[in-house]
Design a protein around this motif. Structure first.
Motif, PDB file in Angstrom:
ATOM      1  N   PRO A  71      -4.856   5.693  31.747  1.00 57.58           N
ATOM      2  CA  PRO A  71      -5.552   4.619  31.051  1.00 57.58           C
ATOM      3  C   PRO A  71      -4.773   4.181  29.816  1.00 57.58           C
ATOM      4  O   PRO A  71      -3.973   4.948  29.276  1.00 57.58           O
ATOM      5  N   ALA A  72      -5.027   2.958  29.381  1.00 55.90           N
ATOM      6  CA  ALA A  72      -4.319   2.395  28.235  1.00 55.90           C
ATOM      7  C   ALA A  72      -4.834   3.063  26.957  1.00 55.90           C
ATOM      8  O   ALA A  72      -5.933   2.783  26.487  1.00 55.90           O
ATOM      9  N   VAL A  73      -4.004   3.956  26.419  1.00 58.47           N
ATOM     10  CA  VAL A  73      -4.375   4.721  25.232  1.00 58.47           C
ATOM     11  C   VAL A  73      -3.181   4.800  24.294  1.00 58.47           C
ATOM     12  O   VAL A  73      -2.051   5.012  24.733  1.00 58.47           O
ATOM     13  N   LEU A  74      -3.455   4.620  23.015  1.00 56.97           N
ATOM     14  CA  LEU A  74      -2.451   4.824  21.975  1.00 56.97           C
ATOM     15  C   LEU A  74      -2.903   5.973  21.093  1.00 56.97           C
ATOM     16  O   LEU A  74      -4.106   6.127  20.837  1.00 56.97           O
ATOM     17  N   HIS A  75      -1.951   6.748  20.626  1.00 53.26           N
ATOM     18  CA  HIS A  75      -2.194   7.729  19.579  1.00 53.26           C
ATOM     19  C   HIS A  75      -1.353   7.263  18.392  1.00 53.26           C
ATOM     20  O   HIS A  75      -0.128   7.128  18.522  1.00 53.26           O
ATOM     21  N   VAL A  76      -2.025   7.006  17.282  1.00 56.58           N
ATOM     22  CA  VAL A  76      -1.362   6.404  16.123  1.00 56.58           C
ATOM     23  C   VAL A  76      -1.542   7.302  14.904  1.00 56.58           C
ATOM     24  O   VAL A  76      -2.668   7.708  14.580  1.00 56.58           O
ATOM     25  N   HIS A  77      -0.427   7.604  14.237  1.00 58.16           N
ATOM     26  CA  HIS A  77      -0.465   8.325  12.965  1.00 58.16           C
ATOM     27  C   HIS A  77      -0.597   7.293  11.860  1.00 58.16           C
ATOM     28  O   HIS A  77       0.127   6.294  11.834  1.00 58.16           O
ATOM     29  N   ALA A  78      -1.528   7.536  10.939  1.00 60.50           N
ATOM     30  CA  ALA A  78      -1.753   6.592   9.846  1.00 60.50           C
ATOM     31  C   ALA A  78      -1.769   7.320   8.510  1.00 60.50           C
ATOM     32  O   ALA A  78      -2.396   8.374   8.370  1.00 60.50           O
ATOM     33  N   LEU A  79      -1.078   6.748   7.538  1.00 59.13           N
ATOM     34  CA  LEU A  79      -1.094   7.224   6.160  1.00 59.13           C
ATOM     35  C   LEU A  79      -2.170   6.438   5.427  1.00 59.13           C
ATOM     36  O   LEU A  79      -2.319   5.233   5.630  1.00 59.13           O
ATOM     37  N   GLY A  80      -2.925   7.106   4.568  1.00 57.40           N
ATOM     38  CA  GLY A  80      -3.991   6.422   3.847  1.00 57.40           C
ATOM     39  C   GLY A  80      -5.161   6.107   4.755  1.00 57.40           C
ATOM     40  O   GLY A  80      -5.813   5.072   4.617  1.00 57.40           O
TER      41      GLY A  80
ATOM     42  N   GLU B 152       0.829  -1.209   0.000  1.00 54.77           N
ATOM     43  CA  GLU B 152       0.000   0.000   0.000  1.00 54.77           C
ATOM     44  C   GLU B 152       0.865   1.262   0.000  1.00 54.77           C
ATOM     45  O   GLU B 152       0.565   2.226  -0.722  1.00 54.77           O
ATOM     46  N   VAL B 153       1.927   1.289   0.784  1.00 54.54           N
ATOM     47  CA  VAL B 153       2.803   2.468   0.821  1.00 54.54           C
ATOM     48  C   VAL B 153       3.536   2.625  -0.511  1.00 54.54           C
ATOM     49  O   VAL B 153       3.693   3.751  -1.006  1.00 54.54           O
ATOM     50  N   ALA B 154       3.953   1.526  -1.123  1.00 56.14           N
ATOM     51  CA  ALA B 154       4.614   1.604  -2.431  1.00 56.14           C
ATOM     52  C   ALA B 154       3.662   2.148  -3.485  1.00 56.14           C
ATOM     53  O   ALA B 154       4.050   3.007  -4.298  1.00 56.14           O
ATOM     54  N   VAL B 155       2.423   1.688  -3.491  1.00 49.03           N
ATOM     55  CA  VAL B 155       1.427   2.193  -4.438  1.00 49.03           C
ATOM     56  C   VAL B 155       1.180   3.680  -4.196  1.00 49.03           C
ATOM     57  O   VAL B 155       1.080   4.473  -5.139  1.00 49.03           O
ATOM     58  N   THR B 156       1.104   4.074  -2.930  1.00 50.41           N
ATOM     59  CA  THR B 156       0.909   5.490  -2.596  1.00 50.41           C
ATOM     60  C   THR B 156       2.064   6.337  -3.103  1.00 50.41           C
ATOM     61  O   THR B 156       1.857   7.436  -3.627  1.00 50.41           O
TER      62      THR B 156
END
Length: 171
Positions: A129-138, A77-81
């Motif tokens: 509390p159990a929390v994630l902050h996630v950066h996402a492409l696409g 997916e990243v290669a196609v992007t």
């Protein structure tokens, strides 16, 4: 003696690594490795986490296969992007994901698997509390993205199940 117990298997592992890095198993290298390993283990004591989770080999293999598959599909997916960018493929954002009941070990496993996967990056992780902050492409459907991270967390928890002292129910 506390130092001997603290040295244990980690001291042996660190000493072996030291000898391998130096290339020759000479008396000096072994003694130097023992001294350095002792110093490191006294200066940076390891927490005893052996009994906090139950390890499940089959679930761990499923988790590893899931992460491996994610690596392959995300790389494509990243290669196609990169080769054919579109506004939808370039849409990115930071998503907050709550992981109720997560332990520090499972949070770490999930956060590292996310960061390892191309196109995603764990920006922050908090245990209570159990929390994630996630950066996402696409980034498409945010709820679908959250569900995929929660699925990853469920797989990590199945592989390393927390042991709780419910009182008297020993196996």
């Amino acid at each position: 003696m506390n130092v001997v117990r603290r040295f244990g298997p980690w001291g042996v592992v660190l000493t072996v690594i030291w000898v391998l890095l130096n290339g020759e198993p000479t008396v000096g290298n072994v003694l130097g490795g023992l001294a350095l390993s002792s110093l490191v283990l006294v200066a940076f004591p390891l927490a005893d986490t052996r009994s906090s989770h139950r390890f499940h080999p089959l679930a761990t293999m499923r988790l590893a296969a899931h992460v491996a598959w994610s690596l392959v599909t995300s790389s494509i997916e990243v290669a196609v992007t990169a080769l054919a960018p579109t506004p939808a493929r370039l849409r990115c954002g930071i998503v907050r994901i709550d992981l109720p009941g997560a332990t520090p070990l499972t949070i770490t496993l999930v956060a590292n698997a996310i960061t390892l996967t191309p196109g995603t990056l764990t920006v922050s992780a908090t245990p209570d509390p159990a929390v994630l902050h996630v950066h996402a492409l696409g980034l498409g459907d945010v709820d679908e993205f959250r569900a995929s991270i929660r699925d990853l967390h469920e797989r990590a928890t199945a592989a390393f199940t927390p042991i709780t002292d419910a009182g008297g129910d020993d196996e």
